[in-house]
Design a protein around this motif. Structure first.
Motif, PDB file in Angstrom:
ATOM      1  N   ILE B 186     -11.001  51.922  27.228  1.00 21.85           N
ATOM      2  CA  ILE B 186     -10.063  51.478  28.253  1.00 21.85           C
ATOM      3  C   ILE B 186      -9.224  52.688  28.609  1.00 21.85           C
ATOM      4  O   ILE B 186      -8.473  53.197  27.773  1.00 21.85           O
ATOM      5  N   GLN B 187      -9.413  53.171  29.849  1.00 21.06           N
ATOM      6  CA  GLN B 187      -8.750  54.416  30.264  1.00 21.06           C
ATOM      7  C   GLN B 187      -8.965  55.503  29.202  1.00 21.06           C
ATOM      8  O   GLN B 187      -8.027  56.159  28.779  1.00 21.06           O
ATOM      9  N   SER B 188     -10.205  55.585  28.737  1.00 24.87           N
ATOM     10  CA  SER B 188     -10.686  56.590  27.777  1.00 24.87           C
ATOM     11  C   SER B 188     -10.260  56.335  26.334  1.00 24.87           C
ATOM     12  O   SER B 188     -10.712  57.020  25.433  1.00 24.87           O
ATOM     13  N   PHE B 189      -9.359  55.342  26.090  1.00 22.18           N
ATOM     14  CA  PHE B 189      -9.047  55.002  24.695  1.00 22.18           C
ATOM     15  C   PHE B 189     -10.122  54.096  24.135  1.00 22.18           C
ATOM     16  O   PHE B 189     -10.467  53.099  24.775  1.00 22.18           O
ATOM     17  N   PRO B 190     -10.688  54.396  22.961  1.00 17.29           N
ATOM     18  CA  PRO B 190     -11.744  53.535  22.430  1.00 17.29           C
ATOM     19  C   PRO B 190     -11.183  52.222  21.850  1.00 17.29           C
ATOM     20  O   PRO B 190     -10.167  52.240  21.158  1.00 17.29           O
ATOM     21  N   TYR B 191     -11.835  51.134  22.174  1.00 19.37           N
ATOM     22  CA  TYR B 191     -11.466  49.807  21.652  1.00 19.37           C
ATOM     23  C   TYR B 191     -12.721  49.097  21.167  1.00 19.37           C
ATOM     24  O   TYR B 191     -13.796  49.233  21.747  1.00 19.37           O
ATOM     25  N   GLN B 192     -12.546  48.279  20.141  1.00 21.95           N
ATOM     26  CA  GLN B 192     -13.662  47.469  19.662  1.00 21.95           C
ATOM     27  C   GLN B 192     -13.557  46.078  20.276  1.00 21.95           C
ATOM     28  O   GLN B 192     -12.493  45.452  20.261  1.00 21.95           O
ATOM     29  N   VAL B 193     -14.690  45.597  20.841  1.00 19.36           N
ATOM     30  CA  VAL B 193     -14.706  44.266  21.447  1.00 19.36           C
ATOM     31  C   VAL B 193     -14.764  43.225  20.330  1.00 19.36           C
ATOM     32  O   VAL B 193     -15.664  43.262  19.497  1.00 19.36           O
ATOM     33  N   ILE B 194     -13.768  42.325  20.313  1.00 19.37           N
ATOM     34  CA  ILE B 194     -13.784  41.273  19.277  1.00 19.37           C
ATOM     35  C   ILE B 194     -13.977  39.878  19.873  1.00 19.37           C
ATOM     36  O   ILE B 194     -14.208  38.913  19.158  1.00 19.37           O
ATOM     37  N   GLY B 195     -13.846  39.764  21.188  1.00 22.61           N
ATOM     38  CA  GLY B 195     -13.995  38.421  21.766  1.00 22.61           C
ATOM     39  C   GLY B 195     -14.303  38.494  23.252  1.00 22.61           C
ATOM     40  O   GLY B 195     -14.022  39.494  23.913  1.00 22.61           O
ATOM     41  N   VAL B 196     -14.911  37.416  23.746  1.00 16.44           N
ATOM     42  CA  VAL B 196     -15.175  37.292  25.183  1.00 16.44           C
ATOM     43  C   VAL B 196     -14.486  36.007  25.664  1.00 16.44           C
ATOM     44  O   VAL B 196     -14.650  34.941  25.060  1.00 16.44           O
ATOM     45  N   LEU B 197     -13.714  36.124  26.739  1.00 17.82           N
ATOM     46  CA  LEU B 197     -13.004  34.950  27.276  1.00 17.82           C
ATOM     47  C   LEU B 197     -13.980  33.978  27.914  1.00 17.82           C
ATOM     48  O   LEU B 197     -14.993  34.387  28.490  1.00 17.82           O
TER      49      LEU B 197
END
Lengths: 251, 413
Positions: B186-197
Motif C-alpha cells: 500500500i503506497q509501497s509499504f508491505p502489508y499482509q492480507v488477512i481478510g477479504v470484505l
C-alpha cells in the motif's frame, strides 16, 4: 255510438283527464298541440288512439305516460293528480304505473333479454333476486323463457318487441302504453304481437295504443280519434277477432 | 340504482368499448404512470441516500467528529478559509474523548485517501480507497469480513502491517487465487492480507469494493494524513435514542478539548447522519412537490380528454338515457350512472398507470444504481387522482345527460 254496459261503467277509472292542454313554443309562435282533451279510460279497457300526424296523439301519449306535463288541465292516474308533479315524482309514477312499448323497441343492445326486462325493477329499487325472478316470469309470459340470455341482436324483430313488452309488464303497471308497436314489424309478426296484446287484455291489462293503422286499431274495443288537438270521435266497437294460435292449430 | 349496480353497469359499458375506453383513459394512464414513476424514484433515491449512503458513509446511529463537514454546499470562500484555520482532529483527541464520554457506545477512528495498491507479479490497482482505521471500525460501519478475519485491537495499537481488502482488490490482484497470507504494497509499504470484505456493492456507480483497510497506526498512516491526524472520530451508540445525548456530550467535550470560550463558535464538526442529510431532505421535499406538480398537468389534460369523450358518449346514448328515464330513472340515477362510469374509467386508468409507473421505476432501478421503492401512499394517490380526475371530468357530461328531456331523448336518432 254503441252504449257500454253497466258493468264497464262501474269499473274504476285509470285515466281521467280534464281540459288537458299542451302548448309548445316554436320560435315566436305558440303551437297548441292539445286543446282541451277530456278522456276517461277505465280499468281493463283496450283503447286505440288514432289520428293523422300533427293531431296531437303523440303529445297525448307523452302526457298519459307522464313523460310531459300539461300546460293546463288536470290529469288523474288511478285517482292521483299527476299534473304538476315534480320530475322525480313523475319518474316514480312512470316506473310504477306505466309500461311503455315503443315502435323501435328501445332495448339496451349490450344487455341480455333478462337484464333488459329487469331494468325498470332496478329503478324501482327491488333486490337482485326478486328482479331476476320477476323478469324471468315476465319473459315466460311472452313465451321467451328460452331466450333469456340472448342479446337483442340475436333476436328477431318480433322477439325483440316481446322482450320490450315483458319489460313494460314486469312492474305490473296500471297501463300498458304502446306507441305504434307494430310499426317496425312485418304483417305476420305484427299479428303475433297483436295476439299477445289481445291475450294481455283478456288477462285484465289496461292497454292504450297509439297507431295510425286502421286494422291495428280494429283490434281494440274502443277507438279515440284525435284531430287538431281535440277528440274528434270516441267509439266503442266489437274488436275484430283473429283466431288465436290454439284455434288455428286445432282448426 | 345502487352504487354496486351502477359500478357493474359502468364496467360492462367500458368492456363493451375496450378500444375507446383505452383511448379515453390514455391521458390519465400516462399522467399516473409518470407520477408514480417520479414519486417511486424520488422515494427510492431517498431510501438510498438515508439507508445505504448514510449507512456506508456516516454509519448507523453514529456521531462523527470532523475538522470540516463531510458534505458542504456553501460556495462562500470566507467559510472555506475558516475551515482551514481549524485545528486537526488527532489520535490524542480520540483517546482523550474515549476516557470522558459517558454515553454508552463504541469509538472508532478512520482516515481515508485514494492511492495505489500493488500485488505480486507486477499487478497493481490505482484509485483504491485506502483507509487507516481502528479495529472497531468494522463493527461501527457494519462491514463483514467474508474470508479470513478483520484485524484486532492489539494489531491496531501495535501498528501491525496487516490489511483487509475489498472484493475488487482481491479479484484484481489475485484473480481467483486465495489472497490470504499474501503480501500487497500500500503506497509501497508491505502489508499482509488477512481478510477479504464481503461485497459492498456500489454507491452512485462507485464501487465500494475497491478499498483496503489497515490499522490506523501502521506504516501507511503518514501517507493517508499527516502523521497523527484523523479524518474522523466515530462514536456509535447502541440505540437511536442515545444519539442526541451523545452528540451534545461529545460536542461539549470537544469544546473543552479545544479550549473554546462560551461565545466562540465550534472549530470542529459534530455530525450525525441525519444532520448531514438535512440538505438532502430539503431537496427531496422540493422534488416531491415540484415534479409531481408538473406531472399533474398531464392529468388535467387526461381529464379534458375524458370529459370530451364522455360528452360524445352522452350524445350517442341520448336514446338510452331517454329510455331509462321513461322506465323510471330519476335525474340522480342518470347523474350517478355517468359519474360512476367516468370515475370507473379513470380509476382503471389510474390502476394501469400505477402498474406501468411501478414497472417504469423498476426498469430505471434495474439499469441505474437507484433503487425503486413503490411507496404505498403513491399507489393510493395515483388511484385517488385517477378516480378524482374521472369524477371531475365526468360531472359536466353527467349533468347534461341527467337534464335531457325524455321525450326529445327518445326521439333522438
Amino acid at each position: 255510438m254503441k252504449q257500454d254496459n253497466k258493468a264497464v261503467r262501474e269499473t274504476p277509472l285509470v285515466i281521467e283527464t280534464r281540459g288537458l292542454e299542451r302548448n309548445y313554443r316554436l320560435g315566436t309562435e305558440t303551437v297548441r298541440a292539445l286543446r282541451g282533451v277530456d278522456l276517461e279510460i277505465r280499468r281493463n279497457e283496450y283503447v286505440a288512439v288514432m289520428g293523422p300526424s300533427g293531431s296531437g296523439k303523440s303529445t297525448l301519449m307523452n302526457l298519459i305516460g307522464c313523460l310531459d306535463s300539461p300546460t293546463s288541465g288536470e290529469y288523474r292516474l288511478n285517482g292521483q293528480l299527476v299534473s304538476g308533479l315534480s320530475d322525480d315524482a313523475l319518474a316514480r309514477v312512470r316506473n310504477r304505473e306505466i309500461g311503455f312499448v315503443f315502435q323501435t323497441f328501445n332495448l339496451l343492445p349490450r344487455s341480455t333479454a333478462l337484464d333488459n326486462v329487469a331494468l325498470p325493477l332496478i329503478y324501482a329499487g327491488r333486490p337482485k333476486a326478486e328482479r331476476r325472478e320477476r323478469a324471468m316470469d315476465a319473459l315466460a309470459s311472452v313465451e321467451l323463457a328460452d331466450r333469456m340470455t340472448h342479446r337483442p341482436n340475436e333476436l328477431s324483430g318480433g322477439q325483440r318487441q316481446r322482450v320490450a313488452i315483458a319489460r313494460a309488464l314486469v312492474t305490473k303497471p296500471s297501463i300498458l302504453l304502446a306507441d305504434e308497436p307494430t310499426g317496425n314489424l312485418d304483417s305476420k309478426t305484427s299479428e303475433d304481437i297483436m295476439m299477445l296484446f289481445d291475450r294481455l287484455h283478456q288477462d285484465g291489462q289496461t292497454i292504450v295504443m297509439v297507431t295510425h293503422e286502421r286494422d291495428i286499431a280494429a283490434r281494440a274495443e274502443r277507438v279515440v280519434t284525435l284531430l287538431d288537438g281535440c277528440i274528434a270521435s270516441d267509439n266503442l266497437q266489437d274488436p275484430l277477432r283473429f283466431p288465436t294460435l290454439a284455434e288455428r292449430s286445432s282448426g | 340504482m345502487t352504487f354496486g349496480e351502477a359500478f357493474r353497469s359502468a364496467l360492462e359499458m367500458i368492456l363493451a368499448h375496450k378500444l375507446r375506453a383505452f383511448f379515453t383513459i390514455l391521458g390519465t394512464v400516462v399522467g399516473v404512470t409518470f407520477l408514480i414513476a417520479v414519486i417511486t424514484l424520488i422515494e427510492g433515491m431517498d431510501a438510498y441516500i438515508t439507508d445505504e449512503f448514510a449507512g456506508q458513509i456516516f454509519g448507523v446511529n453514529s456521531v462523527m467528529v470532523r475538522r470540516s463537514p463531510s458534505v458542504t454546499i456553501s460556495g462562500d470562500p470566507e467559510y472555506f478559509r475558516e475551515l482551514r484555520r481549524r485545528p486537526s482532529v488527532r489520535f490524542e483527541d480520540a483517546e482523550w474523548l474515549a476516557e470522558r464520554v459517558e454515553t454508552p457506545g463504541t469509538m472508532a477512528i478512520s482516515s481515508s485517501s485514494g492511492g495505489q495498491v500493488d500485488g505480486p507479479v507486477g499487478r497493481s490497482i490505482s484509485g483504491v480507497r485506502i483507509t487507516g482505521a481502528s479495529a472497531s471500525f468494522f463493527r461501527v460501519r457494519s462491514m463483514n469480513v467474508e474470508q479470513g478475519r478483520a484485524f484486532q485491537q492489539q494489531e491496531d495499537e501495535a501498528g501491525v502491517p496487516v490489511a483487509v481488502i475489498g472484493r475488487d482488490v482481491a479479484d484484481g490482484l489475485f484473480e481467483g487465487t486465495n489472497p490470504l497470507g499474501k503480501t500487497i504494497r500500500i503506497q509501497s509499504f508491505p502489508y499482509q492480507v488477512i481478510g477479504v470484505l464481503e461485497r459492498q456493492g456500489s454507491l452512485f456507480g462507485i464501487s465500494m469494493d475497491n478499498q483496503v483497510i489497515a490499522p490506523a497506526r501502521s506504516a501507511m498512516n503518514g501517507y493517508v494524513n499527516p502523521r497523527g491526524v484523523l479524518d474522523e472520530i466515530i462514536y456509535q451508540v447502541p440505540e437511536p435514542r442515545l444519539l442526541p445525548g451523545a452528540q451534545v456530550e461529545i460536542e461539549g467535550w470537544m469544546r473543552i478539548r479545544n479550549g473554546l470560550r462560551p461565545n466562540e463558535p465550534n472549530n470542529f464538526e459534530v455530525e450525525t447522519a441525519e444532520a448531514s442529510l438535512s440538505f438532502w431532505t430539503q431537496i427531496t421535499q422540493v422534488m416531491l412537490v415540484a415534479l409531481p406538480g408538473l406531472v399533474g398537468i398531464s392529468l388535467v389534460v387526461g381529464g379534458v380528454v375524458i370529459m370530451n369523450i364522455m360528452l360524445v358518449s352522452v350524445t350517442e346514448r341520448t336514446r338510452e338515457i331517454g329510455l331509462r328515464k321513461s322506465l323510471g330513472a330519476r335525474r340522480k340515477d342518470i347523474l350517478r350512472q355517468f359519474v360512476i362510469e367516468a370515475g370507473t374509467l379513470a380509476g382503471m386508468g389510474g390502476l394501469i398507470g400505477i402498474g406501468l409507473g411501478g414497472a417504469l421505476a423498476a426498469l430505471v432501478a434495474a439499469v441505474s444504481p437507484l433503487p425503486a421503492q413503490l411507496a404505498p401512499w403513491s399507489v393510493l394517490l395515483g388511484l385517488a387522482l385517477g378516480v378524482g380526475v374521472g369524477i371531475t371530468a365526468g360531472a359536466y357530461p353527467a349533468y347534461r345527460a341527467a337534464g335531457l328531456d325524455p321525450i326529445e331523448a327518445l326521439g333522438h336518432e
